[in-house]
Design a protein around this motif. Structure first.
Motif, PDB file in Angstrom:
ATOM      1  N   PHE A 238       0.853  -1.196   0.000  1.00  0.00           N
ATOM      2  CA  PHE A 238       0.000   0.000   0.000  1.00  0.00           C
ATOM      3  C   PHE A 238       0.881   1.235   0.000  1.00  0.00           C
ATOM      4  N   TRP A 239       0.454   2.277  -0.688  1.00  0.00           N
ATOM      5  CA  TRP A 239       1.261   3.494  -0.868  1.00  0.00           C
ATOM      6  C   TRP A 239       1.129   4.470   0.296  1.00  0.00           C
ATOM      7  N   GLY A 240       0.211   4.226   1.215  1.00  0.00           N
ATOM      8  CA  GLY A 240       0.110   5.091   2.392  1.00  0.00           C
ATOM      9  C   GLY A 240       1.301   4.877   3.310  1.00  0.00           C
ATOM     10  N   HIS A 241       1.564   5.845   4.146  1.00  0.00           N
ATOM     11  CA  HIS A 241       2.701   5.769   5.060  1.00  0.00           C
ATOM     12  C   HIS A 241       2.227   5.254   6.419  1.00  0.00           C
ATOM     13  N   TYR A 242       2.793   4.146   6.851  1.00  0.00           N
ATOM     14  CA  TYR A 242       2.411   3.556   8.128  1.00  0.00           C
ATOM     15  C   TYR A 242       3.276   4.099   9.254  1.00  0.00           C
ATOM     16  N   PRO A 243       2.691   4.299  10.433  1.00  0.00           N
ATOM     17  CA  PRO A 243       3.504   4.689  11.596  1.00  0.00           C
ATOM     18  C   PRO A 243       4.541   3.618  11.917  1.00  0.00           C
ATOM     19  N   LYS A 244       5.668   4.056  12.430  1.00  0.00           N
ATOM     20  CA  LYS A 244       6.730   3.114  12.820  1.00  0.00           C
ATOM     21  C   LYS A 244       6.450   2.628  14.238  1.00  0.00           C
ATOM     22  N   SER A 245       5.553   1.681  14.337  1.00  0.00           N
ATOM     23  CA  SER A 245       5.119   1.149  15.624  1.00  0.00           C
ATOM     24  C   SER A 245       4.910  -0.342  15.470  1.00  0.00           C
ATOM     25  N   LYS A 246       5.201  -1.089  16.516  1.00  0.00           N
ATOM     26  CA  LYS A 246       5.104  -2.554  16.425  1.00  0.00           C
ATOM     27  C   LYS A 246       3.664  -3.026  16.263  1.00  0.00           C
ATOM     28  N   GLU A 247       2.678  -2.166  16.567  1.00  0.00           N
ATOM     29  CA  GLU A 247       1.279  -2.558  16.383  1.00  0.00           C
ATOM     30  C   GLU A 247       0.891  -2.633  14.915  1.00  0.00           C
ATOM     31  N   TRP A 248       1.762  -2.087  14.050  1.00  0.00           N
ATOM     32  CA  TRP A 248       1.508  -2.127  12.607  1.00  0.00           C
ATOM     33  C   TRP A 248       2.304  -3.282  12.008  1.00  0.00           C
ATOM     34  N   ILE A 249       1.610  -4.311  11.603  1.00  0.00           N
ATOM     35  CA  ILE A 249       2.250  -5.502  11.057  1.00  0.00           C
ATOM     36  C   ILE A 249       1.985  -5.548   9.553  1.00  0.00           C
ATOM     37  N   LEU A 250       3.045  -5.552   8.767  1.00  0.00           N
ATOM     38  CA  LEU A 250       2.908  -5.462   7.316  1.00  0.00           C
ATOM     39  C   LEU A 250       2.928  -6.853   6.687  1.00  0.00           C
ATOM     40  N   CYS A 251       1.990  -7.064   5.772  1.00  0.00           N
ATOM     41  CA  CYS A 251       1.800  -8.368   5.145  1.00  0.00           C
ATOM     42  C   CYS A 251       2.271  -8.345   3.694  1.00  0.00           C
ATOM     43  N   GLU A 252       2.829  -9.465   3.269  1.00  0.00           N
ATOM     44  CA  GLU A 252       3.247  -9.610   1.877  1.00  0.00           C
ATOM     45  C   GLU A 252       2.014  -9.768   0.986  1.00  0.00           C
ATOM     46  N   ASP A 253       2.234  -9.749  -0.328  1.00  0.00           N
ATOM     47  CA  ASP A 253       1.112  -9.815  -1.270  1.00  0.00           C
ATOM     48  C   ASP A 253       0.344 -11.138  -1.191  1.00  0.00           C
ATOM     49  N   ASP A 254       0.972 -12.175  -0.639  1.00  0.00           N
ATOM     50  CA  ASP A 254       0.255 -13.449  -0.473  1.00  0.00           C
ATOM     51  C   ASP A 254      -0.428 -13.559   0.891  1.00  0.00           C
ATOM     52  N   GLY A 255      -0.336 -12.501   1.688  1.00  0.00           N
ATOM     53  CA  GLY A 255      -0.972 -12.503   3.003  1.00  0.00           C
ATOM     54  C   GLY A 255      -0.090 -12.997   4.125  1.00  0.00           C
ATOM     55  N   SER A 256       1.134 -13.376   3.841  1.00  0.00           N
ATOM     56  CA  SER A 256       2.034 -13.863   4.890  1.00  0.00           C
ATOM     57  C   SER A 256       2.647 -12.688   5.653  1.00  0.00           C
ATOM     58  N   PHE A 257       2.996 -12.943   6.908  1.00  0.00           N
ATOM     59  CA  PHE A 257       3.669 -11.941   7.731  1.00  0.00           C
ATOM     60  C   PHE A 257       4.503 -12.659   8.782  1.00  0.00           C
ATOM     61  N   ASP A 258       5.310 -11.921   9.481  1.00  0.00           N
ATOM     62  CA  ASP A 258       6.194 -12.493  10.501  1.00  0.00           C
ATOM     63  C   ASP A 258       5.383 -12.822  11.754  1.00  0.00           C
ATOM     64  N   ASN A 259       5.149 -14.087  11.986  1.00  0.00           N
ATOM     65  CA  ASN A 259       4.350 -14.500  13.141  1.00  0.00           C
ATOM     66  C   ASN A 259       4.962 -14.045  14.460  1.00  0.00           C
ATOM     67  N   ASN A 260       6.282 -13.986  14.522  1.00  0.00           N
ATOM     68  CA  ASN A 260       6.953 -13.576  15.760  1.00  0.00           C
ATOM     69  C   ASN A 260       6.632 -12.138  16.127  1.00  0.00           C
ATOM     70  N   VAL A 261       6.426 -11.304  15.106  1.00  0.00           N
ATOM     71  CA  VAL A 261       6.076  -9.905  15.365  1.00  0.00           C
ATOM     72  C   VAL A 261       4.711  -9.838  16.037  1.00  0.00           C
ATOM     73  N   LEU A 262       3.744 -10.595  15.525  1.00  0.00           N
ATOM     74  CA  LEU A 262       2.415 -10.608  16.136  1.00  0.00           C
ATOM     75  C   LEU A 262       2.474 -11.172  17.541  1.00  0.00           C
ATOM     76  N   LEU A 263       3.218 -12.244  17.747  1.00  0.00           N
ATOM     77  CA  LEU A 263       3.355 -12.811  19.088  1.00  0.00           C
ATOM     78  C   LEU A 263       3.908 -11.783  20.065  1.00  0.00           C
ATOM     79  N   ASP A 264       4.883 -11.018  19.624  1.00  0.00           N
ATOM     80  CA  ASP A 264       5.502 -10.012  20.472  1.00  0.00           C
ATOM     81  C   ASP A 264       4.516  -8.917  20.835  1.00  0.00           C
ATOM     82  N   VAL A 265       3.729  -8.489  19.863  1.00  0.00           N
ATOM     83  CA  VAL A 265       2.741  -7.438  20.113  1.00  0.00           C
ATOM     84  C   VAL A 265       1.646  -7.931  21.065  1.00  0.00           C
TER      85      VAL A 265
END
Length: 270
Positions: A238-265
């Motif tokens: 997405f072309w919008g600018h996301y805040p640099k905060s751990k609550e913002w988890i960015l997903c790849e085009d296939d919907g995958s993301f770093d599970n460890n980041v979510l666990l940490d949050v």
């Protein structure tokens, strides 16, 4: 909201006072409530102020900025309201925008009229799947670039549910256009709520108040996510600018993301 926010931040940075111009649609203007406790352009005109329009400028170009400032200075001592172009962009951080619009939205008197369908005793996940206009013209690249498949949202949600352990029922609210048959990938989920007939304003409000929001490539869910105090899962492309905060988890085009980041949050959110 990105362009609208240019006004307050230009006024802040250029040593001016901000004057409120309402949104073009009255329903959104009342719903957002951004004009409350602000002086309006109409009120200033009634007090004898003249209106002058500023030329469109490049926020990265000091020459065009200086031109606008010289125009403003030329009216020194006069009662003038300066109006920026409708599509005038400006430079500010997503953190600045978040603080500004969240404070405005949360303090608005219209919050008393919000129709929240979420049950606070549950853990509520809202999902915005943009359809409607982007399905109308497959040759329009401006629309095509906003499309994310059902599989994308399904993959994000499957990963989330494998990780979530909240000790209370998890409910899923899908805000989109169409009918359930258009989204067969979601038939397998329990506690699923289709929100096709919820108004745009109440859809926005419910996304703001959810515990987790899964956004689309659309400002319609990006802006509620800025105000949302929970966890945000968003498309990286997405072309919008996301805040640099751990609550913002960015997903790849296939919907995958770093599970460890979510666990940490989740450790800090639950």
């Amino acid at each position: 909201l990105d362009v609208w926010c240019s006004g307050p931040f230009i006024a802040r940075d250029w040593g001016l006072k901000f004057a409120y111009l309402p949104f073009s649609k009255e329903r959104w203007d009342k719903f957002l409530g951004f004009g409350e406790e602000e002086i309006s352009v109409e009120e200033l005109k009634k007090r004898g102020c003249k209106v002058r329009k500023l030329p469109l400028f490049d926020a990265h170009d000091n020459i065009s900025i200086d031109l606008n400032k010289r125009i403003i200075s030329s009216y020194s001592g006069k009662k003038i309201v300066f109006i920026a172009e409708v599509d005038q962009p400006y430079i500010y951080t997503p953190e600045e925008k978040t603080e500004f619009i969240k404070n405005k939205f949360m303090s608005a008197s219209s919050r008393a009229d919000d129709m929240i369908i979420l049950d606070r005793s549950n853990y509520n996940i809202t999902i915005h799947i943009r359809r409607g206009d982007i399905m109308s013209d497959p040759t329009n690249q401006n629309l095509v670039m906003r499309y994310l498949s059902n599989a994308y949202y399904d993959n994000v949600l499957q990963q989330v549910l494998k990780i979530l352990n909240v000790g209370k029922p998890i409910h899923i609210y899908i805000f989109s256009q169409g009918k359930p048959e258009d989204f067969p990938e979601f038939n397998k989920y329990d506690n699923l709520h289709w929100c096709f007939d919820v108004s745009a304003q109440n859809s926005f409000a419910n996304m703001v108040y959810s515990d987790m929001i899964i956004t689309s490539k659309s400002s319609f869910s990006y802006d509620p996510a800025l105000m949302n105090e929970g966890i945000k899962l968003c498309p990286k492309s997405f072309w919008g600018h996301y805040p640099k905060s751990k609550e913002w988890i960015l997903c790849e085009d296939d919907g995958s993301f770093d599970n460890n980041v979510l666990l940490d949050v989740l450790k800090t959110k639950l």
